[in-house]
Design a protein around this motif. Structure first.
Motif, short mmCIF file in Angstrom:
data_model
loop_
_atom_site.label_atom_id
_atom_site.label_comp_id
_atom_site.label_asym_id
_atom_site.label_seq_id
_atom_site.Cartn_x
_atom_site.Cartn_y
_atom_site.Cartn_z
N MET A 198 -16.25 -6.66 -3.77
CA MET A 198 -14.91 -7.27 -3.82
C MET A 198 -14.45 -7.57 -2.40
N TYR A 199 -13.77 -8.69 -2.22
CA TYR A 199 -13.22 -9.03 -0.91
C TYR A 199 -11.98 -9.88 -1.09
N ASP A 200 -11.22 -10.03 0.00
CA ASP A 200 -9.91 -10.70 -0.06
C ASP A 200 -9.06 -10.09 -1.18
N ILE A 201 -8.88 -8.77 -1.10
CA ILE A 201 -8.30 -8.00 -2.19
C ILE A 201 -6.80 -7.76 -1.99
N GLN A 202 -6.05 -7.88 -3.05
CA GLN A 202 -4.71 -7.30 -3.15
C GLN A 202 -4.52 -6.85 -4.59
N ILE A 203 -4.29 -5.55 -4.78
CA ILE A 203 -4.22 -4.96 -6.11
C ILE A 203 -3.03 -4.01 -6.19
N GLN A 204 -2.34 -4.04 -7.31
CA GLN A 204 -1.29 -3.06 -7.58
C GLN A 204 -1.22 -2.80 -9.08
N PRO A 205 -1.61 -1.62 -9.54
CA PRO A 205 -1.61 -1.31 -10.98
C PRO A 205 -0.37 -0.57 -11.46
N PHE A 206 0.52 -0.17 -10.55
CA PHE A 206 1.71 0.60 -10.94
C PHE A 206 2.91 0.18 -10.07
N ASP A 207 4.11 0.45 -10.60
CA ASP A 207 5.36 0.38 -9.82
C ASP A 207 5.59 -0.99 -9.17
N ILE A 208 5.36 -2.06 -9.91
CA ILE A 208 5.65 -3.40 -9.39
C ILE A 208 7.14 -3.65 -9.58
N ALA A 209 7.85 -3.82 -8.47
CA ALA A 209 9.31 -3.91 -8.53
C ALA A 209 9.80 -5.29 -8.98
N SER A 210 9.09 -6.36 -8.57
CA SER A 210 9.52 -7.72 -8.90
C SER A 210 8.42 -8.43 -9.67
N ASP A 211 8.83 -9.27 -10.60
CA ASP A 211 7.88 -9.97 -11.45
C ASP A 211 6.96 -10.87 -10.62
N PHE A 212 5.64 -10.71 -10.82
CA PHE A 212 4.62 -11.50 -10.13
C PHE A 212 4.66 -11.32 -8.61
N MET A 213 5.21 -10.22 -8.14
CA MET A 213 5.31 -9.98 -6.70
C MET A 213 4.72 -8.62 -6.36
N PHE A 214 3.79 -8.60 -5.39
CA PHE A 214 3.23 -7.34 -4.92
C PHE A 214 4.27 -6.58 -4.09
N SER A 215 4.16 -5.26 -4.11
CA SER A 215 5.01 -4.43 -3.26
C SER A 215 4.42 -4.36 -1.85
N GLU A 216 5.04 -3.55 -1.02
CA GLU A 216 4.62 -3.44 0.38
C GLU A 216 3.13 -3.13 0.49
N PRO A 217 2.39 -3.87 1.33
CA PRO A 217 0.94 -3.68 1.38
C PRO A 217 0.52 -2.43 2.14
N TYR A 218 -0.55 -1.84 1.69
CA TYR A 218 -1.22 -0.73 2.38
C TYR A 218 -2.61 -1.23 2.76
N LYS A 219 -2.84 -1.42 4.06
CA LYS A 219 -4.10 -2.03 4.51
C LYS A 219 -5.22 -1.01 4.53
N CYS A 220 -6.41 -1.48 4.16
CA CYS A 220 -7.58 -0.60 4.15
C CYS A 220 -7.97 -0.22 5.57
N ILE A 221 -8.72 0.88 5.68
CA ILE A 221 -9.13 1.39 6.99
C ILE A 221 -9.97 0.37 7.74
N THR A 222 -10.82 -0.35 7.01
CA THR A 222 -11.70 -1.34 7.66
C THR A 222 -10.88 -2.43 8.33
N ASP A 223 -9.86 -2.94 7.64
CA ASP A 223 -9.00 -3.96 8.23
C ASP A 223 -8.23 -3.42 9.43
N GLN A 224 -7.75 -2.17 9.32
CA GLN A 224 -7.02 -1.56 10.44
C GLN A 224 -7.93 -1.43 11.66
N ARG A 225 -9.20 -1.04 11.42
CA ARG A 225 -10.15 -0.88 12.52
C ARG A 225 -10.47 -2.24 13.15
N GLU A 226 -10.66 -3.25 12.30
CA GLU A 226 -10.95 -4.58 12.83
C GLU A 226 -9.78 -5.13 13.62
N ARG A 227 -8.57 -4.86 13.15
CA ARG A 227 -7.38 -5.32 13.87
C ARG A 227 -7.28 -4.62 15.22
#
Length: 274
Positions: A198-227
């Protein structure tokens, strides 16, 4: 007997049945394919909705690598081929949402392929609540000839993960990762290992506050390291430039101070005749 010939007990039963039927309708869950909104031709967007509100969203690109057997040219031996394919954007979606468990089922080619992803919530150390992918199942049919060519003994197989704890994310956040995340599933076809990337991922299975809108992102360790790897040279360059500027400034003031001081001859013999 009531005016329509129903007893009080029968009327109560009918009322209870109506309430139950209404609650089922109200709790109806449906899947929606929003991949037409994606700017990436490889990235799918799927949602599960409950009572007209989004309760689970998945946005990702998925690639499968599936080994399968074919008969060798000698007609006796078996050799292993690899079927490589991606998750199509036109897949059909089903799903379920609950407070601590949810799931999404993605199928295509008349259910010749079915990807099931299961999510769960749990508490970790210090009372921190997180969600994760707890299980992945992939059903595939080697008699489907667009990917499996001349498969030996074709039929349906199921591949599953074992004791999975993937994409662990703080509750109330969506998981975001550009880098590839790879899972290995073990197939019922002679325990073959299937790779799901899997790549170019954004997933949220719980606690979606707004319809069709993701909540605040939590970046994976790999992306943090690359940044960090991208920004570290800039930070070091800035620090080095600052050190050079400070050094030149100090040197400049040192020259000015030494230039204003009186110069005395270093040869002491000049003072003997005074």
């Amino acid at each position: 007997m009531g005016p329509l010939g129903f007893s009080t007990t029968e009327s109560a039963r009918l009322l209870l049945f109506g309430v139950l039927a209404l609650s089922v309708v109200l709790a109806e869950q449906e899947g929606e394919n929003l991949s037409g909104l994606s700017n990436n031709p490889d990235k799918a967007i799927f949602a599960v909705r409950e009572n007209g509100t989004t309760c689970l969203m998945v946005e990702f690109a998925v690639r499968f690598l599936v080994p399968y057997d074919v008969l060798a040219l000698n007609g006796i031996d078996l050799i292993t081929e690899q079927a490589a394919f991606t998750l199509p954007l036109g897949a059909e979606i089903e799903g379920k949402c609950a407070s601590t468990e949810s799931e999404i089922h993605i199928s295509w080619k008349n259910k010749a392929y079915i990807l099931r992803i299961y999510f769960s919530k749990e508490f970790r150390e210090k009372g921190t609540e997180v969600w994760k992918i707890s299980k992945v199942q992939f059903v595939y049919d080697t008699s489907e000839t667009s990917h499996f060519i001349n498969a030996y003994n074709p039929g349906k197989h199921t591949a599953s993960t074992h004791r999975l704890s993937a994409l662990v994310t703080p509750a109330g956040h969506s998981f975001v990762c550009t880098a590839q995340q790879t899972l290995t599933l073990i197939s019922s076809d002679h325990q073959k290992g299937i790779t799901m990337s899997m790549y170019d991922i954004q997933i949220q299975p719980f606690d979606i506050a707004s319809d069709f809108m993701f909540s605040e992102p939590y970046k994976c360790i790999t992306d943090q390291r690359e940044r960090l790897e991208e920004t570290l040279p800039l930070i070091l360059g800035f620090i080095l430039g600052l050190i050079i500027i400070i050094t030149l400034t100090v040197y400049h003031f040192h020259l000015k101070l030494t230039a204003t001081q009186p110069q005395f001859p270093r040869d002491t013999s000049m003072y003997k005749n005074m």
